[in-house]
Write a protein that holds these residues in place. Structure first.
Motif, short mmCIF file in Angstrom:
data_model
loop_
_atom_site.label_atom_id
_atom_site.label_comp_id
_atom_site.label_asym_id
_atom_site.label_seq_id
_atom_site.Cartn_x
_atom_site.Cartn_y
_atom_site.Cartn_z
N ILE A 35 0.87 -1.32 0.05
CA ILE A 35 -0.09 0.21 0.00
C ILE A 35 0.85 1.27 -0.11
N SER A 36 1.92 1.14 0.81
CA SER A 36 2.71 2.54 0.61
C SER A 36 3.50 2.92 -0.39
N ARG A 37 3.57 1.94 -1.20
CA ARG A 37 4.19 2.19 -2.73
C ARG A 37 3.01 2.19 -3.87
N PHE A 38 2.03 1.73 -3.66
CA PHE A 38 0.84 1.66 -4.57
C PHE A 38 -0.22 2.07 -3.97
N PRO A 39 -0.74 3.36 -3.51
CA PRO A 39 -1.73 3.69 -2.94
C PRO A 39 -2.89 4.31 -3.61
N LEU A 40 -2.92 3.55 -5.23
CA LEU A 40 -4.25 4.10 -5.92
C LEU A 40 -4.82 2.35 -5.79
N VAL A 41 -6.04 2.44 -5.37
CA VAL A 41 -6.89 1.22 -5.10
C VAL A 41 -8.04 1.15 -5.96
N ALA A 42 -8.00 0.26 -7.08
CA ALA A 42 -9.34 0.15 -8.02
C ALA A 42 -10.12 -0.89 -7.43
N LEU A 43 -11.53 -0.81 -7.42
CA LEU A 43 -12.44 -1.61 -6.81
C LEU A 43 -13.48 -1.84 -7.77
N ASP A 44 -13.94 -3.22 -7.90
CA ASP A 44 -15.06 -3.68 -8.74
C ASP A 44 -15.55 -4.85 -7.84
N THR A 45 -16.89 -5.08 -8.09
CA THR A 45 -17.68 -6.09 -7.55
C THR A 45 -18.68 -6.76 -8.51
N GLU A 46 -18.89 -8.04 -8.31
CA GLU A 46 -19.97 -8.59 -9.13
C GLU A 46 -20.69 -9.29 -8.10
N PHE A 47 -22.17 -9.08 -8.59
CA PHE A 47 -23.22 -9.50 -7.70
C PHE A 47 -24.42 -10.02 -8.58
N PRO A 48 -25.44 -10.63 -7.83
CA PRO A 48 -26.59 -11.39 -8.77
C PRO A 48 -27.61 -10.32 -9.19
N GLY A 49 -27.03 -9.37 -10.04
CA GLY A 49 -27.94 -8.66 -10.78
C GLY A 49 -28.82 -7.33 -9.79
N THR A 50 -29.68 -6.95 -10.17
CA THR A 50 -30.76 -6.18 -9.56
C THR A 50 -32.20 -6.53 -9.42
N ILE A 51 -32.83 -6.55 -8.27
CA ILE A 51 -34.11 -7.10 -8.23
C ILE A 51 -35.03 -5.59 -8.08
N PHE A 52 -34.73 -4.81 -7.59
CA PHE A 52 -35.60 -3.38 -7.57
C PHE A 52 -34.84 -2.52 -8.64
N GLN A 53 -35.62 -2.08 -9.41
CA GLN A 53 -35.33 -1.10 -10.70
C GLN A 53 -36.19 0.16 -10.82
N LEU A 54 -35.49 1.14 -11.53
CA LEU A 54 -36.40 2.31 -11.81
C LEU A 54 -37.40 1.88 -13.08
N ASN A 55 -38.39 2.45 -12.79
CA ASN A 55 -39.55 2.33 -14.07
C ASN A 55 -39.26 3.31 -15.33
N ARG A 56 -37.90 3.12 -15.80
CA ARG A 56 -37.46 3.72 -16.91
C ARG A 56 -36.25 3.10 -17.38
N ASP A 57 -35.76 3.60 -18.71
CA ASP A 57 -34.65 2.89 -19.12
C ASP A 57 -33.53 3.45 -18.33
N LYS A 58 -32.44 2.35 -18.48
CA LYS A 58 -31.02 2.71 -17.75
C LYS A 58 -30.51 4.12 -18.14
N SER A 59 -30.66 4.70 -19.17
CA SER A 59 -30.02 5.95 -19.77
C SER A 59 -30.74 7.05 -19.05
N SER A 60 -31.62 6.89 -18.50
CA SER A 60 -32.19 7.97 -17.63
C SER A 60 -31.82 7.87 -15.98
N LEU A 61 -30.71 7.05 -15.66
CA LEU A 61 -30.34 6.96 -14.26
C LEU A 61 -29.90 8.25 -13.78
#
Length: 298
Positions: A35-61
């Motif tokens: 960590i002391s020499r490489f202090p940039l930390v990139a994060l990503d997760t994978e999860f089983p989708g979404t159950i609750f969604q907006l009643n609109r298309d994704k582009s309007s998020l």
């Protein structure tokens, strides 16, 4: 354990299986050493989708209210269980740790928490993850427990280390949502103010969402893969929707973003720390500071 090579660049993706705890402790030892020499930390997760969604298309998020987006994220994170988490460390130039080996390192943690037979999920999302090579049955049998991960990351120097760590995500609200759920072992706060306070407590003020900031580059818009392509960033190892590979691509995209955007450095990003796409409003580029809701964890 998977080794892949492309254009002379070596990346090591690590998968864990029982007996796990010794391996997991050792990997966090490596992370703590780097960590002391490489202090940039990139994060990503994978999860089983979404159950609750907006009643609109994704582009309007981006047009939904921050509060509405937060409620949606909270409901999904509270209900769902994480499948993978990826972490990539680097210095400000995008160099990764090698620990004296021929490899450069990115970490992929497969969790055993999710049980497809009993837990909530989106069939479409599960199908996508399986097509990208995620073996849910193997994860269930040989993956790590999120409680072990949470305990070790708390002592790793990655969290509650406000002085040195810079966190990088792309559209990262869900990523931090799942990580905070692991760290606290409870549902997310009912209000966004408290959630952002927790983010500041655990991850400090230097948290950057590349999707939020990319509006300063003309024509740079769209999803993760498109933005990486427009910036000329190529996936070096692994497959899309694999958290280790995606965290590496997130890191490389951010570094290229900094170079492309008038060669900005982190010191010139003041006012954009903690700005998560969908959870802030009033932003139209790097000409003024956005309004957002920042609280303090009590």
């Amino acid at each position: 354990m998977e080794n892949q090579k492309k254009q002379g660049f070596h990346t090591l993706l690590i998968n864990f299986g029982p007996p796990l705890l010794i391996n997991l402790v050792y990997e966090f030892f490596l992370i703590k050493e780097a960590i002391s020499r490489f202090p940039l930390v990139a994060l990503d997760t994978e999860f089983p989708g979404t159950i609750f969604q907006l009643n609109r298309d994704k582009s309007s998020l981006s047009h939904a209210t921050p509060y509405g987006n937060y409620c949606l994220m909270k409901w999904n994170v509270d209900l769902l269980k994480i499948i993978q988490l990826g972490i990539t460390l680097s210095d400000s130039h995008g160099n990764l740790p090698s620990f004296g080996t021929e490899f450069q390192y990115a970490w992929l943690f497969n969790f055993r928490d999710f049980n497809i037979k009993h837990d909530h999920h989106s069939e479409e999302s599960i199908g996508l993850l399986e097509r990208q090579g995620i073996d849910l049955k193997k994860n269930r049998e040989k993956g790590i427990d999120s409680s072990d991960f949470g305990r070790l990351i708390l002592s790793s120097g990655l969290v509650s280390n406000n002085s040195s760590i810079t966190w990088i995500t792309f559209h990262g609200a869900y990523d931090f949502g799942f990580l905070i759920k692991i760290l606290t072992k409870r549902e997310l706060p009912s209000d966004m103010r408290s959630f952002l306070g927790m983010m500041r407590f655990f991850f400090g003020v230097r948290v950057y969402d590349t999707k939020f900031m990319m509006g300063c580059i003309s024509g740079l818009h769209g999803g993760f893969e498109r933005v990486a392509m427009l910036l000329g960033v190529e996936r070096i190892t692994g497959r899309r929707h694999q958290a280790g590979s995606d965290s590496l691509l997130t890191l490389q995209t951010f570094v290229r973003f900094k170079e492309s955007c008038a060669k900005i450095d982190l010191e010139k990003l003041n006012g954009y720390e903690g700005m998560m796409f969908g959870l802030c409003e009033g932003w139209s580029g790097f000409t003024y500071a956005p309004d957002t809701f920042i609280g303090t964890l009590v």
